[in-house]
Motif scaffolding. Structure first.
Motif, PDB file in Angstrom:
ATOM      1  N   LEU A   1       0.806  -1.225   0.000  1.00 29.57           N
ATOM      2  CA  LEU A   1       0.000   0.000   0.000  1.00 29.57           C
ATOM      3  C   LEU A   1       0.837   1.272   0.000  1.00 29.57           C
ATOM      4  N   ILE A   2       2.155   1.156  -0.074  1.00 27.31           N
ATOM      5  CA  ILE A   2       3.005   2.320   0.201  1.00 27.31           C
ATOM      6  C   ILE A   2       2.696   3.507  -0.701  1.00 27.31           C
ATOM      7  N   GLU A   3       2.540   3.286  -1.998  1.00 21.51           N
ATOM      8  CA  GLU A   3       2.298   4.436  -2.877  1.00 21.51           C
ATOM      9  C   GLU A   3       0.908   5.025  -2.649  1.00 21.51           C
ATOM     10  N   TYR A   4      -0.046   4.189  -2.272  1.00 19.13           N
ATOM     11  CA  TYR A   4      -1.374   4.691  -1.953  1.00 19.13           C
ATOM     12  C   TYR A   4      -1.333   5.470  -0.644  1.00 19.13           C
ATOM     13  N   ASP A   5      -0.512   5.007   0.297  1.00 20.13           N
ATOM     14  CA  ASP A   5      -0.356   5.714   1.560  1.00 20.13           C
ATOM     15  C   ASP A   5       0.256   7.089   1.332  1.00 20.13           C
ATOM     16  N   ILE A   6       1.239   7.138   0.447  1.00 20.48           N
ATOM     17  CA  ILE A   6       1.880   8.420   0.128  1.00 20.48           C
ATOM     18  C   ILE A   6       0.882   9.358  -0.557  1.00 20.48           C
ATOM     19  N   THR A   7       0.142   8.827  -1.511  1.00 19.12           N
ATOM     20  CA  THR A   7      -0.853   9.649  -2.220  1.00 19.12           C
ATOM     21  C   THR A   7      -1.901  10.193  -1.258  1.00 19.12           C
ATOM     22  N   GLY A   8      -2.407   9.332  -0.372  1.00 18.22           N
ATOM     23  CA  GLY A   8      -3.394   9.774   0.610  1.00 18.22           C
ATOM     24  C   GLY A   8      -2.815  10.801   1.569  1.00 18.22           C
ATOM     25  N   SER A   9      -1.554  10.616   1.958  1.00 17.52           N
ATOM     26  CA  SER A   9      -0.914  11.550   2.879  1.00 17.52           C
ATOM     27  C   SER A   9      -0.662  12.893   2.213  1.00 17.52           C
ATOM     28  N   GLN A  10      -0.333  12.889   0.936  1.00 15.14           N
ATOM     29  CA  GLN A  10      -0.153  14.149   0.222  1.00 15.14           C
ATOM     30  C   GLN A  10      -1.462  14.940   0.175  1.00 15.14           C
ATOM     31  N   ALA A  11      -2.562  14.249  -0.047  1.00 17.35           N
ATOM     32  CA  ALA A  11      -3.867  14.927  -0.048  1.00 17.35           C
ATOM     33  C   ALA A  11      -4.174  15.483   1.342  1.00 17.35           C
ATOM     34  N   HIS A  12      -3.842  14.697   2.370  1.00 17.45           N
ATOM     35  CA  HIS A  12      -4.096  15.139   3.741  1.00 17.45           C
ATOM     36  C   HIS A  12      -3.260  16.380   4.059  1.00 17.45           C
ATOM     37  N   ALA A  13      -1.989  16.382   3.626  1.00 16.44           N
ATOM     38  CA  ALA A  13      -1.114  17.541   3.871  1.00 16.44           C
ATOM     39  C   ALA A  13      -1.658  18.784   3.172  1.00 16.44           C
TER      40      ALA A  13
END
Length: 462
Positions: free
Chosen positions: A32-44
């Protein structure tokens, strides 16, 4: 003992190493790492948009996360069990890159809504990939069907010869199954594509977040209306596993037929060397490994569905660690379905040949035309049930005499019933038996050609 984790100020000592290994999910949720990064970028971005952090901090977090993504892609970032899970691993590396501002990423967010978001982003992509594979599979089925409209094959009920059908008609049955699979996944997608981000641990957050902002950034259709439901819902996973199981049912059914068709008893197809294996001690054998493996792998997908149902049935609201067990089943089911669709598409496209002469012979060596004799009489005014009984007696006496219906002389037919005339012979030829079934959805050649046109139209829908 292991290094203390982020919650460890509540605790006086770290986890026992064996418990840390038992607790960790990094070995599989790294998927899930790239999805986690994508979701975290949206959150930021949302944190900066709402003023919870500064725009400069938001930009630093976004860019730092992108660096983590690139490091992972290049093999420079490979977190181990000490990271516990992919979420901690990414956040830890981010903080190493951008400093203390990295510690602000988790503001107004919990791992509970974070993992739910990641899983949905992952599954959303995988559903679209599987739907495309289904389209590839359907295209091969239609291509072969188009070449075999007037190729006949015995049709079976109860695995007993029933009535001859067009081979194209037989293959198009699997096209329709795959069409339902394709449509079913679209329906599942609509419930996968709802954002839990912002639900927090279970009760929402005190920060002035904008959940619809992150949902839009991540292309979710909507957000969960209840935070408890948002972090604990796995209906979407169950639905996907159910859809995946049905896909495997359809692939397994055709696999079983291919295995039978390749046997010496049937001899309807020949397996090509590119999609078959041999025996370690019997040099004459050519084994149908691809359909056998598909048939076998079907069970593991069923197992993941059952496991997910059992996990969920006793969970109180909201999040429970049991839900860590959802991911391996989802990942394996996705990989299994994709591998089986690819293998079966290759097998059908280039791994087997239909033995047309054998098929032509097969449809002439039984009593599969008996119903047509009854229909012949019914069309001439004999009540069908009476005609049915008459033909049943004819079949019985023919078997005793070692004859097929086509071998009966006209005098014998007319002794059975005066309604029989010379045209009975044409009526019971396999080709006419198939052609005559021209009702909508039937195996008649006219209907099959229209079905192929309809299938092509369906394939044009993306």
């Amino acid at each position: 003992m292991t290094e203390k984790q982020t919650w460890s100020q509540r605790f006086e000592s770290a986890l026992h190493p064996a418990i840390a290994r038992f607790n960790a999910s990094i070995s599989f949720d790294i998927e899930l790492i790239e999805y986690d990064i994508t979701g975290s970028q949206a959150h930021a971005k949302m944190l900066a948009h709402t003023g919870i952090i500064s725009h400069e901090e938001g930009e630093a977090l976004f860019n730092g996360l992108e660096q983590v993504r690139q490091e992972y892609r290049q093999g420079q970032f490979q977190p181990g069990v000490d990271a516990e899970d992919v979420h901690f691993a990414v956040e830890k590396r981010l903080t190493e890159i951008v400093g203390d501002v990295g510690k602000k990423l988790h503001t107004a967010r919990s791992r509970n809504d974070q993992v739910g978001t990641d899983t949905r982003l992952y599954l959303r992509d995988q559903i679209q990939q599987i739907r495309q594979q289904l389209r590839n599979w359907q295209t091969v089925l239609v291509d072969i069907a188009e070449k075999n409209v007037e190729t006949l094959i015995p049709g079976y009920t109860h695995l007993q010869r029933a009535q001859p059908v067009s081979l194209a008609h037989h293959l198009l049955a699997y096209f329709q199954m795959a069409q339902r699979d394709w449509e079913r996944l679209e329906d599942v997608y609509s419930r996968v594509n709802i954002s839990p981000l912002g639900c927090g641990a279970l009760a929402g957050t005190t920060f002035p977040i904008n959940r619809h902002y992150t949902a839009n950034l991540l292309h979710f259709d909507n957000v969960y209306a209840n935070s408890l439901d948002g972090v604990s819902d796995r209906d979407f996973a169950i639905e996907f596993l159910c859809a995946a199981s049905i896909i495997m049912v359809h692939l397994s059914r055709l696999s079983e037929e291919i295995i039978l068709w390749a046997s010496e008893e049937f001899r309807f197809i020949t397996l090509k060397d590119s999609c078959a294996t041999g025996s370690s001690i019997m040099p004459q054998k050519k084994n149908p490994d691809v359909p056998e493996l598909v048939r076998g792998k079907t069970g593991r997908v069923f197992g993941h569905l059952q496991a997910m149902l059992v996990i969920m049935k006793g969970l109180p609201l909201a999040y429970n660690k049991d839900l860590q067990e959802d991911k391996e089943g989802i990942f394996d089911s996705v990989n299994t379905v994709k591998a089986c669709l690819e293998a079966m598409t290759i097998l059908l496209q280039e791994g087997l040949e239909f033995r047309h002469q054998r098929l032509a012979t097969a449809v002439t060596e039984d009593f599969a035309n008996a119903t047509d004799v009854a229909d012949y009489l019914a069309a001439r005014g004999v009540p069908f049930r009476e005609a049915y009984n008459i033909v049943g007696k004819v079949v019985k006496t023919s078997i005793i005499a070692g004859k097929l219906l086509k071998d009966l002389q006209l005098e014998e037919w007319q002794q059975i019933h005066p309604a029989f005339a010379a045209d009975i012979y044409e009526a019971i030829t396999p080709r006419q038996v198939v052609a005559a079934r021209n009702s909508y959805g039937g195996t008649g050649f006219e209907q099959v050609r229209q079905a192929i046109l309809n299938a092509r139209t369906q394939l044009s829908v993306k």
